[in-house]
Design a protein around this motif. Structure first.
Motif, PDB file in Angstrom:
ATOM      1  N   MET A 114       0.800  -1.189   0.000  1.00  0.00           N
ATOM      2  CA  MET A 114       0.000   0.000   0.000  1.00  0.00           C
ATOM      3  C   MET A 114       0.850   1.264   0.000  1.00  0.00           C
ATOM      4  O   MET A 114       0.340   2.315  -0.287  1.00  0.00           O
ATOM      5  N   LYS A 115       2.111   1.131   0.314  1.00  0.00           N
ATOM      6  CA  LYS A 115       2.964   2.308   0.339  1.00  0.00           C
ATOM      7  C   LYS A 115       3.147   2.938  -1.041  1.00  0.00           C
ATOM      8  O   LYS A 115       3.187   4.152  -1.137  1.00  0.00           O
ATOM      9  N   PRO A 116       3.256   2.186  -2.132  1.00  0.00           N
ATOM     10  CA  PRO A 116       3.389   2.828  -3.435  1.00  0.00           C
ATOM     11  C   PRO A 116       2.161   3.686  -3.786  1.00  0.00           C
ATOM     12  O   PRO A 116       2.287   4.755  -4.352  1.00  0.00           O
ATOM     13  N   LYS A 117       0.992   3.225  -3.430  1.00  0.00           N
ATOM     14  CA  LYS A 117      -0.216   4.009  -3.722  1.00  0.00           C
ATOM     15  C   LYS A 117      -0.223   5.296  -2.897  1.00  0.00           C
ATOM     16  O   LYS A 117      -0.601   6.352  -3.383  1.00  0.00           O
ATOM     17  N   ARG A 118       0.230   5.156  -1.641  1.00  0.00           N
ATOM     18  CA  ARG A 118       0.249   6.336  -0.769  1.00  0.00           C
ATOM     19  C   ARG A 118       1.258   7.370  -1.284  1.00  0.00           C
ATOM     20  O   ARG A 118       0.989   8.566  -1.291  1.00  0.00           O
ATOM     21  N   GLY A 119       2.425   6.897  -1.706  1.00  0.00           N
ATOM     22  CA  GLY A 119       3.442   7.809  -2.241  1.00  0.00           C
ATOM     23  C   GLY A 119       2.972   8.456  -3.525  1.00  0.00           C
ATOM     24  O   GLY A 119       3.211   9.641  -3.766  1.00  0.00           O
ATOM     25  N   LEU A 120       2.300   7.703  -4.378  1.00  0.00           N
ATOM     26  CA  LEU A 120       1.766   8.245  -5.625  1.00  0.00           C
ATOM     27  C   LEU A 120       0.684   9.291  -5.340  1.00  0.00           C
ATOM     28  O   LEU A 120       0.645  10.341  -5.966  1.00  0.00           O
ATOM     29  N   MET A 121      -0.149   8.992  -4.349  1.00  0.00           N
ATOM     30  CA  MET A 121      -1.194   9.936  -3.995  1.00  0.00           C
ATOM     31  C   MET A 121      -0.587  11.221  -3.398  1.00  0.00           C
ATOM     32  O   MET A 121      -1.019  12.329  -3.711  1.00  0.00           O
ATOM     33  N   LEU A 122       0.447  11.066  -2.595  1.00  0.00           N
ATOM     34  CA  LEU A 122       1.117  12.218  -2.003  1.00  0.00           C
ATOM     35  C   LEU A 122       1.781  13.072  -3.096  1.00  0.00           C
ATOM     36  O   LEU A 122       1.688  14.292  -3.072  1.00  0.00           O
ATOM     37  N   ALA A 123       2.418  12.422  -4.056  1.00  0.00           N
ATOM     38  CA  ALA A 123       3.037  13.150  -5.159  1.00  0.00           C
ATOM     39  C   ALA A 123       1.971  13.875  -5.984  1.00  0.00           C
ATOM     40  O   ALA A 123       2.160  15.023  -6.403  1.00  0.00           O
ATOM     41  N   GLY A 124       0.849  13.229  -6.199  1.00  0.00           N
ATOM     42  CA  GLY A 124      -0.252  13.853  -6.939  1.00  0.00           C
ATOM     43  C   GLY A 124      -0.797  15.063  -6.192  1.00  0.00           C
ATOM     44  O   GLY A 124      -1.097  16.099  -6.799  1.00  0.00           O
ATOM     45  N   LEU A 125      -0.927  14.947  -4.887  1.00  0.00           N
ATOM     46  CA  LEU A 125      -1.404  16.088  -4.096  1.00  0.00           C
ATOM     47  C   LEU A 125      -0.410  17.243  -4.144  1.00  0.00           C
ATOM     48  O   LEU A 125      -0.808  18.404  -4.248  1.00  0.00           O
ATOM     49  N   TRP A 126       0.886  16.920  -4.066  1.00  0.00           N
ATOM     50  CA  TRP A 126       1.901  17.976  -4.138  1.00  0.00           C
ATOM     51  C   TRP A 126       1.856  18.673  -5.494  1.00  0.00           C
ATOM     52  O   TRP A 126       1.942  19.891  -5.577  1.00  0.00           O
ATOM     53  N   LEU A 127       1.708  17.911  -6.547  1.00  0.00           N
ATOM     54  CA  LEU A 127       1.592  18.505  -7.873  1.00  0.00           C
ATOM     55  C   LEU A 127       0.341  19.390  -7.971  1.00  0.00           C
ATOM     56  O   LEU A 127       0.369  20.481  -8.564  1.00  0.00           O
ATOM     57  N   GLY A 128      -0.744  18.941  -7.365  1.00  0.00           N
ATOM     58  CA  GLY A 128      -1.969  19.740  -7.348  1.00  0.00           C
ATOM     59  C   GLY A 128      -1.781  21.041  -6.587  1.00  0.00           C
ATOM     60  O   GLY A 128      -2.249  22.099  -7.013  1.00  0.00           O
ATOM     61  N   VAL A 129      -1.083  20.976  -5.448  1.00  0.00           N
ATOM     62  CA  VAL A 129      -0.825  22.176  -4.649  1.00  0.00           C
ATOM     63  C   VAL A 129       0.063  23.150  -5.420  1.00  0.00           C
ATOM     64  O   VAL A 129      -0.194  24.361  -5.458  1.00  0.00           O
ATOM     65  N   ILE A 130       1.121  22.612  -6.041  1.00  0.00           N
ATOM     66  CA  ILE A 130       2.021  23.464  -6.830  1.00  0.00           C
ATOM     67  C   ILE A 130       1.269  24.103  -7.998  1.00  0.00           C
ATOM     68  O   ILE A 130       1.403  25.308  -8.260  1.00  0.00           O
ATOM     69  N   ALA A 131       0.470  23.319  -8.707  1.00  0.00           N
ATOM     70  CA  ALA A 131      -0.303  23.845  -9.839  1.00  0.00           C
ATOM     71  C   ALA A 131      -1.292  24.905  -9.358  1.00  0.00           C
ATOM     72  O   ALA A 131      -1.453  25.958  -9.987  1.00  0.00           O
ATOM     73  N   SER A 132      -1.929  24.648  -8.238  1.00  0.00           N
ATOM     74  CA  SER A 132      -2.876  25.610  -7.686  1.00  0.00           C
ATOM     75  C   SER A 132      -2.167  26.903  -7.285  1.00  0.00           C
ATOM     76  O   SER A 132      -2.665  28.005  -7.549  1.00  0.00           O
ATOM     77  N   ALA A 133      -0.991  26.797  -6.671  1.00  0.00           N
ATOM     78  CA  ALA A 133      -0.227  27.984  -6.280  1.00  0.00           C
ATOM     79  C   ALA A 133       0.199  28.789  -7.502  1.00  0.00           C
ATOM     80  O   ALA A 133       0.106  30.029  -7.507  1.00  0.00           O
ATOM     81  N   LEU A 134       0.640  28.110  -8.547  1.00  0.00           N
ATOM     82  CA  LEU A 134       1.022  28.804  -9.776  1.00  0.00           C
ATOM     83  C   LEU A 134      -0.183  29.491 -10.428  1.00  0.00           C
ATOM     84  O   LEU A 134      -0.066  30.605 -10.946  1.00  0.00           O
ATOM     85  N   ALA A 135      -1.328  28.826 -10.365  1.00  0.00           N
ATOM     86  CA  ALA A 135      -2.536  29.430 -10.917  1.00  0.00           C
ATOM     87  C   ALA A 135      -2.922  30.683 -10.125  1.00  0.00           C
ATOM     88  O   ALA A 135      -3.335  31.697 -10.709  1.00  0.00           O
ATOM     89  N   VAL A 136      -2.776  30.647  -8.807  1.00  0.00           N
ATOM     90  CA  VAL A 136      -3.082  31.814  -7.986  1.00  0.00           C
ATOM     91  C   VAL A 136      -2.127  32.957  -8.323  1.00  0.00           C
ATOM     92  O   VAL A 136      -2.538  34.121  -8.462  1.00  0.00           O
ATOM     93  N   VAL A 137      -0.841  32.654  -8.467  1.00  0.00           N
ATOM     94  CA  VAL A 137       0.140  33.684  -8.809  1.00  0.00           C
ATOM     95  C   VAL A 137      -0.186  34.291 -10.174  1.00  0.00           C
ATOM     96  O   VAL A 137      -0.175  35.519 -10.342  1.00  0.00           O
ATOM     97  N   HIS A 138      -0.491  33.444 -11.141  1.00  0.00           N
ATOM     98  CA  HIS A 138      -0.824  33.928 -12.482  1.00  0.00           C
ATOM     99  C   HIS A 138      -2.082  34.796 -12.449  1.00  0.00           C
ATOM    100  O   HIS A 138      -2.122  35.874 -13.052  1.00  0.00           O
ATOM    101  N   THR A 139      -3.106  34.329 -11.754  1.00  0.00           N
ATOM    102  CA  THR A 139      -4.364  35.066 -11.675  1.00  0.00           C
ATOM    103  C   THR A 139      -4.173  36.409 -10.976  1.00  0.00           C
ATOM    104  O   THR A 139      -4.713  37.429 -11.411  1.00  0.00           O
ATOM    105  N   THR A 140      -3.385  36.424  -9.908  1.00  0.00           N
ATOM    106  CA  THR A 140      -3.121  37.669  -9.191  1.00  0.00           C
ATOM    107  C   THR A 140      -2.380  38.657 -10.082  1.00  0.00           C
ATOM    108  O   THR A 140      -2.720  39.847 -10.133  1.00  0.00           O
ATOM    109  N   HIS A 141      -1.373  38.171 -10.791  1.00  0.00           N
ATOM    110  CA  HIS A 141      -0.616  39.032 -11.701  1.00  0.00           C
ATOM    111  C   HIS A 141      -1.520  39.585 -12.800  1.00  0.00           C
ATOM    112  O   HIS A 141      -1.480  40.778 -13.121  1.00  0.00           O
TER     113      HIS A 141
END
Length: 91
Positions: A1-28
């Motif tokens: 189950m650890k590979p699924k958890r790591g994959l899910m964690l990586a996906g969440l991090w990518l989502g957070v990074i993408a969301s942060a970049l979208a906020v920066v772009h929208t603010t600019h």
């Protein structure tokens, strides 16, 4: 189950990074558009002021006294005497 958890964690991090970049772009983008709006409003106000000034100037130049003065001085016009008047009959 650890590979699924790591994959899910990586996906969440990518989502957070993408969301942060979208906020920066929208603010600019929002700041850029706000600055453009302020510039356009300033130009609108300047054009309104210029329009009002031109309307006042037009009124001054088209006043009857001014027209009569120009007609007399520059065009050498005068009110016709009674012997200079010609009546045209109606038909």
């Amino acid at each position: 189950m650890k590979p699924k958890r790591g994959l899910m964690l990586a996906g969440l991090w990518l989502g957070v990074i993408a969301s942060a970049l979208a906020v920066v772009h929208t603010t600019h983008r929002s700041r850029t558009l706000t600055a453009a709006l302020v510039d356009a409003q300033k130009e609108r106000d300047e054009l309104r002021f210029e329009q009002e000034r031109l309307l006042l100037e037009k009124g001054a130049w088209s006043a009857y006294g001014r027209i009569e003065q120009v007609a007399r001085k520059k065009l050498n016009m005068h009110m016709p005497d009674s012997d200079e008047r010609v009546l045209v009959p109606e038909q």
